[in-house]
Scaffold this active site. Structure first.
Site, mmCIF file in Angstrom:
data_model
loop_
_atom_site.group_PDB
_atom_site.id
_atom_site.type_symbol
_atom_site.label_atom_id
_atom_site.label_comp_id
_atom_site.label_asym_id
_atom_site.label_seq_id
_atom_site.Cartn_x
_atom_site.Cartn_y
_atom_site.Cartn_z
ATOM 1 N N TYR A 64 -6.675 -8.748 0.253
ATOM 2 C CA TYR A 64 -6.642 -7.435 -0.451
ATOM 3 C C TYR A 64 -8.432 -8.179 -1.363
ATOM 4 O O TYR A 64 -8.318 -9.052 -1.368
ATOM 5 C CB TYR A 64 -5.816 -7.680 -1.748
ATOM 6 C CG TYR A 64 -4.319 -7.182 -2.031
ATOM 7 C CD1 TYR A 64 -4.150 -6.459 -0.367
ATOM 8 C CD2 TYR A 64 -3.308 -7.421 -2.427
ATOM 9 C CE1 TYR A 64 -2.992 -5.792 0.080
ATOM 10 C CE2 TYR A 64 -2.305 -7.129 -2.089
ATOM 11 C CZ TYR A 64 -2.037 -6.427 -1.579
ATOM 12 O OH TYR A 64 -0.712 -5.609 -1.212
ATOM 13 N N PHE A 218 3.557 1.032 -3.619
ATOM 14 C CA PHE A 218 2.977 2.390 -4.160
ATOM 15 C C PHE A 218 4.395 2.932 -4.818
ATOM 16 O O PHE A 218 5.112 4.072 -5.059
ATOM 17 C CB PHE A 218 2.981 3.451 -3.238
ATOM 18 C CG PHE A 218 2.188 2.680 -2.193
ATOM 19 C CD1 PHE A 218 1.199 2.118 -2.087
ATOM 20 C CD2 PHE A 218 1.884 3.644 -0.498
ATOM 21 C CE1 PHE A 218 -0.027 1.625 -0.706
ATOM 22 C CE2 PHE A 218 1.188 3.087 0.330
ATOM 23 C CZ PHE A 218 -0.075 2.403 0.026
#
Ligand SMILES: NC(=O)c1ccc[n+]([C@@H]2O[C@H](COP(=O)([O-])OP(=O)(O)OC[C@H]3O[C@@H](n4cnc5c(N)ncnc54)[C@H](OP(=O)(O)O)[C@@H]3O)[C@@H](O)[C@H]2O)c1
Length: 296
Positions: A64, A218
């Site tokens: 990330y 998500f």
């Protein structure tokens, strides 16, 4: 670090043998993919506020922000509270040309665990999710990156035996893969899932029967274009108005109501959104509304 509130956001559930707040934090939004755009002050404030407000499960990955996100977590939160579980994932790396590549081989998984340990400055990772790359979205494995699941699990089990990993999780997996991995002792599954995308529901069903934590990624439909946003759906917006909540809270409250073993990791780079998300556990969805949302 002192807690401002004693109540765990969303209540608590088990992540392996650790009891964590059901609303956690997904750190992916704290920097762009290449780690070139981020606000250290805001990211630090968000991470500290999340923990002060009772978050005990932070999801991250060494890839990330090409390493930036783990650096932000370490500098904001280390030394870590004892009740904080840092969950990371392995299966991909950034190369020197800033491309995200599959890195699925057992040797590479071990290297990534070591990289996470060093970057986060910890001796044990609370959870390491094996991020498979068999299908889109995201990275897909080709050639020598198509690796047998059993070989990967054997490496992760060795790392767990060595004390470098507390719990093994799976990400982006099918029912068959989860079933095959069960003897390894899987503590959680992290698949894409939200009110508008129920593709992974059969995997969730297997988690229910095995009392495995379900960590939907998500949960709001992500920041990516082309993926339907839960907060845009008319029925969600209508429900938000009716209940005096926000559309994001409706989406998260639905996930919490869907399975008691769900652990949320909504991602945000906005402190106000963090507060909203942490308060989603206070939103009670009446049965008729739950049924409507179930059937969207
Ligand atoms: N295992 C995997 O393969 C995988 C893949 C992707 C992600 N993940 C993990 O899952 C976590 C969650 O996924 P995600 O962050 O991509 O997607 P998400 O939580 O579904 O959505 C994030 C998007 O929603 C917005 N948002 C967040 N809270 C909001 C609110 N209260 N109101 C309105 N908008 C809001 C964010 O924008 P703002 O920043 O403006 O709030 C961002 O655009 C990630 O952070 C990461 O830790 C795992």
């Amino acid at each position: 670090m002192a807690r401002q509130e004693s109540v765990a956001p969303g209540g608590t559930a088990l992540l392996g043998d650790r009891r964590v707040a059901r609303i956690g934090f997904g750190a992916m939004q704290l920097a762009d993919h290449h780690g070139r755009t981020y606000d250290k002050q805001v990211a630090t404030a968000i991470l500290r506020r999340a923990v002060e407000r009772g978050v005990t499960n932070i999801d991250t990955a060494q890839f990330y922000g090409a390493g930036v996100v783990n650096d932000l977590i370490r500098s904001a939160l280390s030394p870590y509270r004892e009740d904080l579980v840092l969950a990371t994932k392995v299966g991909a790396v950034y190369d020197e040309a800033a491309r995200l590549l599959a890195a699925q081989q057992p040797r590479q998984l071990r290297e990534q665990v070591e990289d996470n340990l060093a970057a986060l400055n910890t001796s044990t990772l609370g959870v390491v999710n094996l991020r498979r790359a068999d299908m889109p979205p995201g990275i897909t494995a080709e050639g020598d990156q198509i690796v047998d699941l059993d070989d990967q699990l054997a490496e992760l089990i060795s790392l767990r035996d060595e004390g470098k990993i507390a719990g093994i999780g799976l990400s982006h997996v099918s029912v068959d893969q989860l079933r095959r991995a069960l003897p390894a002792g899987i503590v959680c599954v992290q698949n894409m899932h939200n009110m508008l995308d129920r593709t992974s529901e059969p995997v969730l069903d297997l988690c229910r029967t095995q009392a495995i934590a379900w960590v939907p990624y998500f949960p709001l439909g992500s920041a990516f274009e082309g993926i339907p946003k839960v907060t845009d759906h008319p029925a969600v917006r209508e429900a938000a108005i009716a209940l005096g909540a926000t559309p994001a809270q409706i989406g998260l409250a639905w996930e919490l109501a869907h399975y008691p073993g769900t652990l949320l990791i909504p991602g945000t780079s906005n402190p106000d959104h963090l507060d909203e998300n942490l308060a989603a556990g206070n939103v009670v969805l009446p049965p008729e509304l739950l049924e409507t949302l179930e059937n969207l």
